[in-house]
Design an enzyme around this catalytic site. Structure first.
Site, mmCIF file in Angstrom:
data_model
loop_
_atom_site.group_PDB
_atom_site.id
_atom_site.type_symbol
_atom_site.label_atom_id
_atom_site.label_comp_id
_atom_site.label_asym_id
_atom_site.label_seq_id
_atom_site.Cartn_x
_atom_site.Cartn_y
_atom_site.Cartn_z
ATOM 1 N N CYS A 149 38.956 26.927 56.499
ATOM 2 C CA CYS A 149 39.444 27.889 57.496
ATOM 3 C C CYS A 149 39.252 27.400 58.932
ATOM 4 C CB CYS A 149 38.759 29.230 57.316
ATOM 5 S SG CYS A 149 38.977 29.886 55.656
ATOM 6 N N ASN B 284 43.356 36.897 54.706
ATOM 7 C CA ASN B 284 42.749 35.656 55.174
ATOM 8 C C ASN B 284 43.676 34.495 54.806
ATOM 9 O OD1 ASN B 284 41.259 33.365 55.623
ATOM 10 N ND2 ASN B 284 39.423 34.078 54.558
ATOM 11 N N HIS C 179 38.664 33.784 63.643
ATOM 12 C CA HIS C 179 39.202 33.586 62.282
ATOM 13 C C HIS C 179 39.245 34.942 61.584
ATOM 14 C CE1 HIS C 179 39.983 32.318 58.315
ATOM 15 N NE2 HIS C 179 38.742 32.495 57.865
HETATM 16 N N1 ACO Z 1 37.535 45.871 44.034
HETATM 17 C C1 ACO Z 1 36.570 46.681 43.579
HETATM 18 N N2 ACO Z 1 35.304 46.291 43.445
HETATM 19 C C2 ACO Z 1 34.998 45.027 43.749
HETATM 20 C C3 ACO Z 1 35.973 44.118 44.225
HETATM 21 C C4 ACO Z 1 37.281 44.588 44.332
HETATM 22 N N3 ACO Z 1 38.290 43.820 44.781
HETATM 23 N N4 ACO Z 1 35.376 42.935 44.456
HETATM 24 C C5 ACO Z 1 34.078 43.087 44.154
HETATM 25 N N5 ACO Z 1 33.857 44.330 43.724
HETATM 26 C C6 ACO Z 1 32.612 44.934 43.289
HETATM 27 C C7 ACO Z 1 31.598 43.918 42.834
HETATM 28 O O1 ACO Z 1 31.819 43.553 41.489
HETATM 29 C C8 ACO Z 1 30.316 44.692 43.002
HETATM 30 O O2 ACO Z 1 30.155 45.531 41.909
HETATM 31 P P1 ACO Z 1 28.698 45.736 41.255
HETATM 32 O O3 ACO Z 1 27.858 46.319 42.348
HETATM 33 O O4 ACO Z 1 28.967 46.659 40.131
HETATM 34 O O5 ACO Z 1 28.253 44.364 40.857
HETATM 35 C C9 ACO Z 1 30.594 45.569 44.220
HETATM 36 O O6 ACO Z 1 32.021 45.603 44.380
HETATM 37 C C10 ACO Z 1 29.986 45.056 45.501
HETATM 38 O O7 ACO Z 1 30.297 43.674 45.581
HETATM 39 P P2 ACO Z 1 29.830 42.826 46.788
HETATM 40 O O8 ACO Z 1 30.258 41.394 46.591
HETATM 41 O O9 ACO Z 1 28.388 43.091 47.068
HETATM 42 O O10 ACO Z 1 30.700 43.492 47.929
HETATM 43 P P3 ACO Z 1 30.577 43.247 49.454
HETATM 44 O O11 ACO Z 1 30.379 44.534 50.129
HETATM 45 O O12 ACO Z 1 29.629 42.129 49.761
HETATM 46 O O13 ACO Z 1 32.013 42.756 49.795
HETATM 47 C C11 ACO Z 1 33.224 40.748 50.198
HETATM 48 C C12 ACO Z 1 32.539 41.600 49.161
HETATM 49 C C13 ACO Z 1 34.357 41.537 50.792
HETATM 50 C C14 ACO Z 1 33.797 39.500 49.525
HETATM 51 C C15 ACO Z 1 32.183 40.373 51.247
HETATM 52 O O14 ACO Z 1 31.056 39.784 50.684
HETATM 53 C C16 ACO Z 1 32.736 39.453 52.257
HETATM 54 O O15 ACO Z 1 33.581 39.827 53.026
HETATM 55 N N6 ACO Z 1 32.236 38.224 52.323
HETATM 56 C C17 ACO Z 1 32.767 37.265 53.236
HETATM 57 C C18 ACO Z 1 33.509 36.314 52.468
HETATM 58 C C19 ACO Z 1 34.850 36.055 52.989
HETATM 59 O O16 ACO Z 1 35.386 36.707 53.865
HETATM 60 N N7 ACO Z 1 35.381 35.056 52.361
HETATM 61 C C20 ACO Z 1 36.677 34.667 52.567
HETATM 62 C C21 ACO Z 1 36.667 33.893 53.715
HETATM 63 S S1 ACO Z 1 36.072 32.410 53.543
HETATM 64 C C22 ACO Z 1 36.709 31.689 54.774
HETATM 65 O O17 ACO Z 1 37.507 32.250 55.443
HETATM 66 C C23 ACO Z 1 36.242 30.362 54.969
#
Ligand code: ACO
Length: 335
Positions: A118, A288, A258
Site C-alpha cells: 500500500c 482499500n 492511505h
Molecule cells: N463480518 C462479520 N464479522 C467479522 C468479519 C466480517 N466481515 N470479519 C471478522 N469478523 C468477526 C471476527 O471473526 C471476530 O469474531 P469472533 O469475535 O467471534 O472471533 C469479530 O468479527 C471481531 O474480529 P476482529 O478481527 O477483532 O475485528 P476488528 O474490530 O479488529 O476489525 C479489521 C477487523 C477491520 C480487519 C481491523 O482489525 C482492521 O481494520 N485492521 C487493519 C487492517 C487493515 O486495514 N488491513 C488492510 C489494509 S492493509 C494495508 O492497507 C497495507
C-alpha cells in the site's frame, strides 16, 4: 529526506481508473457471513470496485496514465521513466510497468515495478523524485495500481470485505527546489512481514496442490497487528516530513492518508490533531485499493478544484512489509 539539491520535481498531471463493476456490502452479505452494519462500523467501507475477469493491472494502469499524460499535456514519448507501485501485476514477471510502457508507446522510458504494497505510490514518488533530482531523468510517470480482487480469498470474511481495485497516476517533471516535492520519507520493517502477506506462490512455497488447498496463494492478514502499526507509522512519517521542512499541519491544505480503514484514519487524525475538513476520505466508495488509494484520492481533489497552486499537500501511508512513508509537496497543477 529533504532535498539538498537545487532541483526538485513537481506533479504536472494526474489520472485515475476505477473498474465499472461495483460490489456493495449488501452483495457481500450474500457471499460470506457478514453484514453491511459490521463492515460499515468496523471499516467505513460501503462499496468497492472489482475488475472484470479479463481486466488486469496493466489495463487500468494504462487508462489512468492516459488521463495523467493528457492533463500534463505530454506525449508518452516525452517520458524518461515509468514506475508502478503494485503487488498485483499482470504476471510475476516481467514488470507491469514494461507492459504499460509498450501500450503507451513510451519508447524512451525505463520501466520498473516497486513492491511496497500500500506504500507503493509513495515509494514510487520517492524514487522518481530521486531520479529527477539526480539529473538522470526529467519526466517520470508514477502509478499506483492494484487488482487485489484476484488475490483475495473470497471465502475469508475478515479480508474479502476490505479491498477494491483501482489505479491512480501522476506525471512528475523536474523543477527548481522549493517548488513541487519538499520532502519525502520512506521506511520499512521486514520483521512484520507475516502480519500481512501472500505466503504461497513464490519461491518459498511454490504454487502447487498444497498451497492451493490451504489457500496460501491468497492474502493473509492479522488485522489487529496491522491496525496498531498503521497508525503509529503514518503519524511518524507525517511528522518527519513536516519537521524536515519546518512546516506544521496548520500550513497544510489537504492531508491524503492511505485509505485502509476509517478507524485507522480517525486515529491518525486525532493524534496529529488535523481539522477533519482537511482530510480526504473516499474509502466508503472504493475500499482499500492499496497503492492506488492516494493517487486516486489526489486526482479526485485535483479535478474537483479543491486545491490552488502553491497549496501544501501531505500524503501519508503504510503497507505490507511493513513499509510506510510520507511526501510533502506544493500543489502545482492549475486546471
Ligand atoms: N463480518 C462479520 N464479522 C467479522 C468479519 C466480517 N466481515 N470479519 C471478522 N469478523 C468477526 C471476527 O471473526 C471476530 O469474531 P469472533 O469475535 O467471534 O472471533 C469479530 O468479527 C471481531 O474480529 P476482529 O478481527 O477483532 O475485528 P476488528 O474490530 O479488529 O476489525 C479489521 C477487523 C477491520 C480487519 C481491523 O482489525 C482492521 O481494520 N485492521 C487493519 C487492517 C487493515 O486495514 N488491513 C488492510 C489494509 S492493509 C494495508 O492497507 C497495507
Amino acid at each position: 529526506m529533504q532535498p539538498t539539491s537545487p532541483r526538485s520535481s513537481r506533479i504536472i498531471g494526474t489520472g485515475r481508473c476505477l473498474p465499472s463493476r461495483v460490489l456493495t456490502n449488501f452483495d457481500l452479505e450474500k457471499m460470506v457471513e457478514t453484514t453491511d452494519e459490521w463492515i460499515t462500523t468496523r471499516t467505513g467501507i460501503h462499496e468497492r470496485r472489482i475488475a472484470a475477469d479479463n481486466e488486469a493491472c496493466s489495463d487500468i494502469s494504462v487508462a489512468a496514465a492516459k488521463e495523467a499524460l493528457a492533463m500534463a499535456k505530454l506525449d508518452a514519448k516525452d517520458l524518461d521513466g515509468i514506475i508502478i507501485g503494485t503487488i498485483s501485476g499482470d504476471m510475476l514477471f516481467p514488470a507491469t510497468a514494461t507492459l504499460v510502457q509498450d501500450r503507451l508507446g513510451a519508447v524512451n522510458a525505463a520501466a520498473m515495478d516497486v513492491s511496497a504494497a500500500c506504500s507503493g505510490f509513495i515509494y514510487g514518488l520517492t524514487l522518481a523524485n530521486a531520479m529527477i533530482v539526480s539529473g538522470q531523468m526529467n519526466r517520470v510517470l508514477v502509478i499506483g495500481s492494484e487488482v487485489l480482487s484476484k488475490f483475495v480469498d473470497w471465502s475469508d470474511r475478515a479480508t474479502c470485505v476490505l479491498f477494491g481495485d483501482a489505479a491512480g497516476a501522476a506525471v512528475l517533471e523536474g523543477c527548481p527546489a522549493g517548488e513541487g516535492l519538499l520532502a519525502t520519507h520512506v521506511k520499512s520493517d521486514g520483521s512484520l512481514a507475516e502480519l500481512l502477506c501472500i505466503p504461497g506462490g513464490g519461491s518459498r512455497q511454490p504454487l502447487g496442490p498444497t498451497t492451493y488447498l490451504e489457500h496460501s496463494h491468497y492474502i493473509k492478514m492479522k488485522g489487529d497487528g496491522v491496525f496498531k502499526w498503521a497508525v503509529r507509522a503514518m503519524v511518524d512519517a507525517a511528522k518527519t516530513v513536516l519537521d524536515e521542512t519546518g512546516h506544521s499541519l496548520a500550513d497544510v491544505s489537504l492531508v491524503i492518508p492511505h485509505q485502509a480503514n476509517i478507524r485507522i484514519i480517525d486515529a491518525v487524525v486525532e493524534r496529529l490533531e488535523i481539522p477533519r475538513e482537511r482530510v480526504v476520505v473516499n474509502l466508503d466508495r472504493y475500499g482499500n485499493t492499496s497503492s492506488a488509494t492516494i493517487p486516486v484520492a489526489y486526482d479526485e481533489v485535483v479535478r474537483e478544484g479543491r486545491l490552488e497552486p502553491g497549496d501544501l499537500v501531505l500524503f501519508t501511508g503504510f503497507g505490507a512489509g511493513f513499509t510506510w512513508g510520507s511526501v510533502l509537496f506544493r500543489h502545482s497543477i492549475s486546471l
